[in-house]
Enzyme design. Structure first.
Site, PDB file in Angstrom:
ATOM      1  N   CYS A 379       0.589  -7.735   8.673  1.00  0.00           N
ATOM      2  CA  CYS A 379       2.041  -7.514   8.702  1.00  0.00           C
ATOM      3  C   CYS A 379       2.373  -6.835  10.025  1.00  0.00           C
ATOM      4  O   CYS A 379       1.800  -5.789  10.353  1.00  0.00           O
ATOM      5  CB  CYS A 379       2.419  -6.638   7.515  1.00  0.00           C
ATOM      6  SG  CYS A 379       3.836  -5.549   7.720  1.00  0.00           S
ATOM      7  N   CYS A 382       3.568  -3.176   9.909  1.00  0.00           N
ATOM      8  CA  CYS A 382       2.505  -2.265   9.443  1.00  0.00           C
ATOM      9  C   CYS A 382       1.445  -2.113  10.540  1.00  0.00           C
ATOM     10  O   CYS A 382       0.900  -1.031  10.757  1.00  0.00           O
ATOM     11  CB  CYS A 382       1.827  -2.806   8.192  1.00  0.00           C
ATOM     12  SG  CYS A 382       2.963  -3.347   6.917  1.00  0.00           S
TER      13      CYS A 382
HETATM   14  P1  FAD Z   1      -2.851   0.764  -1.585  1.00  0.00           P
HETATM   15  O1  FAD Z   1      -2.010   1.759  -0.859  1.00  0.00           O
HETATM   16  O2  FAD Z   1      -3.082  -0.545  -0.941  1.00  0.00           O
HETATM   17  O3  FAD Z   1      -4.253   1.455  -1.875  1.00  0.00           O
HETATM   18  C1  FAD Z   1      -5.377   0.696  -2.348  1.00  0.00           C
HETATM   19  C2  FAD Z   1      -6.219   1.615  -3.238  1.00  0.00           C
HETATM   20  O4  FAD Z   1      -6.686   2.716  -2.447  1.00  0.00           O
HETATM   21  C3  FAD Z   1      -5.403   2.244  -4.354  1.00  0.00           C
HETATM   22  O5  FAD Z   1      -5.416   1.444  -5.483  1.00  0.00           O
HETATM   23  C4  FAD Z   1      -6.104   3.554  -4.570  1.00  0.00           C
HETATM   24  O6  FAD Z   1      -7.211   3.378  -5.428  1.00  0.00           O
HETATM   25  C5  FAD Z   1      -6.634   3.921  -3.210  1.00  0.00           C
HETATM   26  N1  FAD Z   1      -5.773   4.867  -2.511  1.00  0.00           N
HETATM   27  C6  FAD Z   1      -4.432   4.806  -2.347  1.00  0.00           C
HETATM   28  N2  FAD Z   1      -4.011   5.830  -1.606  1.00  0.00           N
HETATM   29  C7  FAD Z   1      -5.100   6.565  -1.306  1.00  0.00           C
HETATM   30  C8  FAD Z   1      -5.295   7.742  -0.558  1.00  0.00           C
HETATM   31  N3  FAD Z   1      -4.302   8.375   0.059  1.00  0.00           N
HETATM   32  N4  FAD Z   1      -6.544   8.233  -0.468  1.00  0.00           N
HETATM   33  C9  FAD Z   1      -7.593   7.607  -1.049  1.00  0.00           C
HETATM   34  N5  FAD Z   1      -7.453   6.477  -1.762  1.00  0.00           N
HETATM   35  C10 FAD Z   1      -6.225   5.956  -1.881  1.00  0.00           C
HETATM   36  N6  FAD Z   1       3.151  -1.435   3.400  1.00  0.00           N
HETATM   37  C11 FAD Z   1       4.489  -1.254   3.585  1.00  0.00           C
HETATM   38  O7  FAD Z   1       5.271  -1.581   2.705  1.00  0.00           O
HETATM   39  N7  FAD Z   1       4.956  -0.681   4.742  1.00  0.00           N
HETATM   40  C12 FAD Z   1       4.139  -0.280   5.747  1.00  0.00           C
HETATM   41  O8  FAD Z   1       4.597   0.207   6.780  1.00  0.00           O
HETATM   42  C13 FAD Z   1       2.727  -0.469   5.567  1.00  0.00           C
HETATM   43  N8  FAD Z   1       1.859  -0.106   6.525  1.00  0.00           N
HETATM   44  C14 FAD Z   1       0.530  -0.337   6.339  1.00  0.00           C
HETATM   45  C15 FAD Z   1      -0.360   0.002   7.355  1.00  0.00           C
HETATM   46  C16 FAD Z   1      -1.711  -0.258   7.193  1.00  0.00           C
HETATM   47  C17 FAD Z   1      -2.654   0.101   8.316  1.00  0.00           C
HETATM   48  C18 FAD Z   1      -2.187  -0.877   6.010  1.00  0.00           C
HETATM   49  C19 FAD Z   1      -3.650  -1.184   5.840  1.00  0.00           C
HETATM   50  C20 FAD Z   1      -1.311  -1.199   5.003  1.00  0.00           C
HETATM   51  C21 FAD Z   1       0.047  -0.937   5.147  1.00  0.00           C
HETATM   52  N9  FAD Z   1       0.945  -1.257   4.148  1.00  0.00           N
HETATM   53  C22 FAD Z   1       2.284  -1.066   4.346  1.00  0.00           C
HETATM   54  C23 FAD Z   1       0.478  -1.682   2.832  1.00  0.00           C
HETATM   55  C24 FAD Z   1       0.367  -0.443   1.911  1.00  0.00           C
HETATM   56  O9  FAD Z   1      -0.413   0.569   2.522  1.00  0.00           O
HETATM   57  C25 FAD Z   1      -0.273  -0.782   0.569  1.00  0.00           C
HETATM   58  O10 FAD Z   1      -1.503  -1.411   0.793  1.00  0.00           O
HETATM   59  C26 FAD Z   1       0.603  -1.644  -0.304  1.00  0.00           C
HETATM   60  O11 FAD Z   1       1.854  -1.043  -0.486  1.00  0.00           O
HETATM   61  C27 FAD Z   1      -0.056  -1.859  -1.686  1.00  0.00           C
HETATM   62  O12 FAD Z   1      -0.188  -0.597  -2.302  1.00  0.00           O
HETATM   63  P2  FAD Z   1      -1.103  -0.327  -3.551  1.00  0.00           P
HETATM   64  O13 FAD Z   1      -0.336   0.534  -4.491  1.00  0.00           O
HETATM   65  O14 FAD Z   1      -1.638  -1.600  -4.071  1.00  0.00           O
HETATM   66  O15 FAD Z   1      -2.311   0.571  -3.047  1.00  0.00           O
END
Ligand code: FAD
Length: 534
Positions: A379, A382
């Site tokens: 993205c 991101c």
């Molecule tokens: P995710 O945030 O994807 O986390 C995956 C798993 O990691 C979780 O299920 C949990 O088990 C674990 N986890 C979550 N948080 C933590 C933590 N703090 N410490 C340790 N473990 C953890 N999305 C946007 O909408 N806007 C953005 O600007 C954006 N920027 C991004 C930048 C990067 C570099 C990346 C890799 C992703 C970005 N995303 C962004 C996507 C976002 O971070 C999430 O991946 C997405 O929203 C899905 O979230 P999720 O709830 O499935 O868990």
């Protein structure tokens, strides 16, 4: 314990906190020394931030590990910090950022792309950027003494914790027009990036020797990492630096999540606004994640404090307007002054002892890999913010662990930092400061809920925390971490060779092809290159 098992533990780590249950007894503060495993959502959201300056510790005591400051100090300065830095990042010097966002992902092919309109970004024309900060002008002043390790389009020096663009390619972005917020990028692709980043925590083959050696300043940590490493049999002698790596990454992840939840798109109404449900699920039910946002904030503040004289002497002019220049300087000096009060991270307890240099080199390699992994984020928006923030943190790490007072002297080393590093550092601190502001807004929203609504939110968070048997993590068949990538590819060649000569040759050819593509960072250019870990 074998490295792979340790990696498995790190992979399980994120879900461990979610296995606790909500027990309605008196809430402790999430600031307390032991990690809350009961009443945690309330402890985060009912915490009353402190507004009096309380940083009087002269040696690291916590509860923010490795800092001489505690959470209250960060809270007491954040309002002031945020109001200054929020204005500062709107100033021309800090809002224009040049970066090559379209370098190929060096780790896997199918990194996909986010077709969501929220992922899209617009560039600004070079003519809008003051002449002095255009790539052509910057390359002239970039007189660095250290040797560069170059790949087409990017390089690092031995002291760097990240790969830096050499400004030969890339576009200009006005960061004020591209807020970090919900984009809709999610699912297996996003999970793969995070998983790969966390797995960089498994510090390669020399980990065993490092664990055998005496590690520096043992600090008891109030977080899940401690428990996990205790299971590892390492007890309090475990490697502090590896835990710091984890905290830095988890804090970054938590800050990004906080921004997503704070500016969330309600897909039914089309309206943007804070989403408390999102914040409870992702942050408030895991208080250690919020602790790591504080941790990163202090780390960044410490870097800004150390860089005080250098940043004060930096040339922010050429904005075209004298008023802009004066305001930039004034806001920056305010930020430096706040950083000098609250940036009490104690870097001296890290990278000490007999394995210090090996460990530091490993830390750098892993963090540099994280900056390369950003090229795989599917993205655009991101990826842009991911690159800025990993560069900002890498700059802070360099300032803390690589540069001594002499080197930081602006008289001796006026070109010590690239403009991109200064811009990334300040914007990253802004991201963290804004996250802490957002947490306060969520506290207000929580306070306005009635008890049925808040109980429902907690019940929903508990449900969301129950692991689903078929996790999206497993949908993506990509290994992560370079050793894992290499190992799995070699294993697949061996398997194929056992089965048929034809299959063997095909796989071998594909492996060699893959290796050569990893050795070159971009298919846009071909040139000499060496990947650090292969
Ligand atoms: P995710 O945030 O994807 O986390 C995956 C798993 O990691 C979780 O299920 C949990 O088990 C674990 N986890 C979550 N948080 C933590 C933590 N703090 N410490 C340790 N473990 C953890 N999305 C946007 O909408 N806007 C953005 O600007 C954006 N920027 C991004 C930048 C990067 C570099 C990346 C890799 C992703 C970005 N995303 C962004 C996507 C976002 O971070 C999430 O991946 C997405 O929203 C899905 O979230 P999720 O709830 O499935 O868990």
């Amino acid at each position: 314990m074998r490295n792979t098992n340790r990696c498995l533990i790190f992979r399980l780590l994120p879900v461990l906190p979610t296995l606790s249950f909500w027990v309605p007894v008196n809430a402790d503060s999430f600031l307390s020394n032991t990690l809350i495993r009961k009443n945690q959502v309330q402890s985060v959201l009912e915490h009353q931030p402190i507004d009096a300056l309380e940083c009087e510790n002269t040696k690291p005591t916590g509860p923010i590990d490795i800092t001489m400051c505690d959470y209250e100090t960060v809270e007491s300065v954040n309002r002031d910090l945020f109001s200054n830095i929020h204005d500062l990042v709107k100033m021309p010097f800090f809002k224009y950022f040049q970066v090559d966002l379209y370098r190929d992902c060096p780790f896997w092919d199918d990194y996909g792309s986010c077709n969501n309109p929220g992922c899209a970004i617009t560039t600004v024309d070079e003519s809008e950027v003051p002449m002095k900060w255009r790539a052509s002008a910057l390359s002239k002043v970039d007189a660095l003494v250290e040797d560069r390790h170059e790949l087409p389009g990017c390089y690092y020096r031995d002291s760097d914790f990240c790969w830096l663009d050499d400004n030969t390619e890339g576009d200009y972005y006005d960061l004020t027009l591209i807020p970090e917020r919900f984009t809709g990028y999610s699912g297996p692709e996003a999970h793969r990036i995070w998983r790969t980043i966390y797995e960089e925590n498994c510090f390669g083959l020399s980990e065993f020797s490092l664990m055998d050696g005496k590690t520096p300043g043992a600090v008891t940590l109030p977080d899940t990492m401690t428990d996990v490493l205790r299971e590892d049999g390492a007890d309090s002698d475990q490697c502090l630096e590896k835990r710091v790596y984890y905290k830095v990454i988890s804090g970054l992840h938590a800050s990004i999540s906080t921004h997503i939840c704070a500016e969330y798109l309600n897909q039914t109404t089309g309206e943007w606004g804070p989403n408390l449900h999102c914040f409870v699920n992702r942050i408030a039910s895991h208080p250690e994640r919020l602790q790591y946002i504080y941790f990163n904030t202090v780390l960044l503040l410490r870097a800004v404090a150390r860089l005080g004289p250098y940043l004060s002497a930096y040339d922010y002019c050429s904005t075209g307007s004298r008023q802009d220049d004066a305001e930039t300087k004034e806001k920056l000096l305010n930020v430096i002054s706040i950083a000098q009060t609250a940036g009490k991270f104690d870097e001296s307890v890290l990278f000490r002892g007999e394995n210090a240099n090996v460990l530091k080199e490993e830390f750098k390699v892993h963090f540099r890999n994280v900056t390369r992994i950003m090229d795989c984020v599917g993205c655009d928006k991101c990826r842009l913010w991911g690159k800025i923030q990993t560069t900002g943190i890498a700059t802070a790490l360099k300032v803390l662990f690589e540069l001594d007072e002499k080197t930081l002297d602006p008289q001796r080393n006026a070109n010590l930092l690239q403009r991109a590093e200064v811009v990334a550092l300040i914007n990253t601190l802004h991201r963290f400061s804004e996250s802490l502001e957002a947490v306060n807004e969520f506290r207000q929203i929580w306070a306005d809920l009635n008890s049925t609504e808040s109980e429902q939110l907690i019940l929903d968070a508990e449900k969301a925390a129950i692991p689903i048997p078929h996790s999206p993590y497993h949908d993506v068949q990509q290994p992560s971490g370079l050793f894992a990538v290499a190992r799995s590819r070699v294993m697949s060649v061996i398997q194929a060779c056992k089965m048929s000569a034809m299959e063997c040759v095909t796989k071998l050819y594909s492996l060699l092809d893959r290796m050569s593509s990893i050795l070159q960072p971009s298919r846009k250019d071909s040139g000499p290159g060496a990947y650090e870990e292969l």
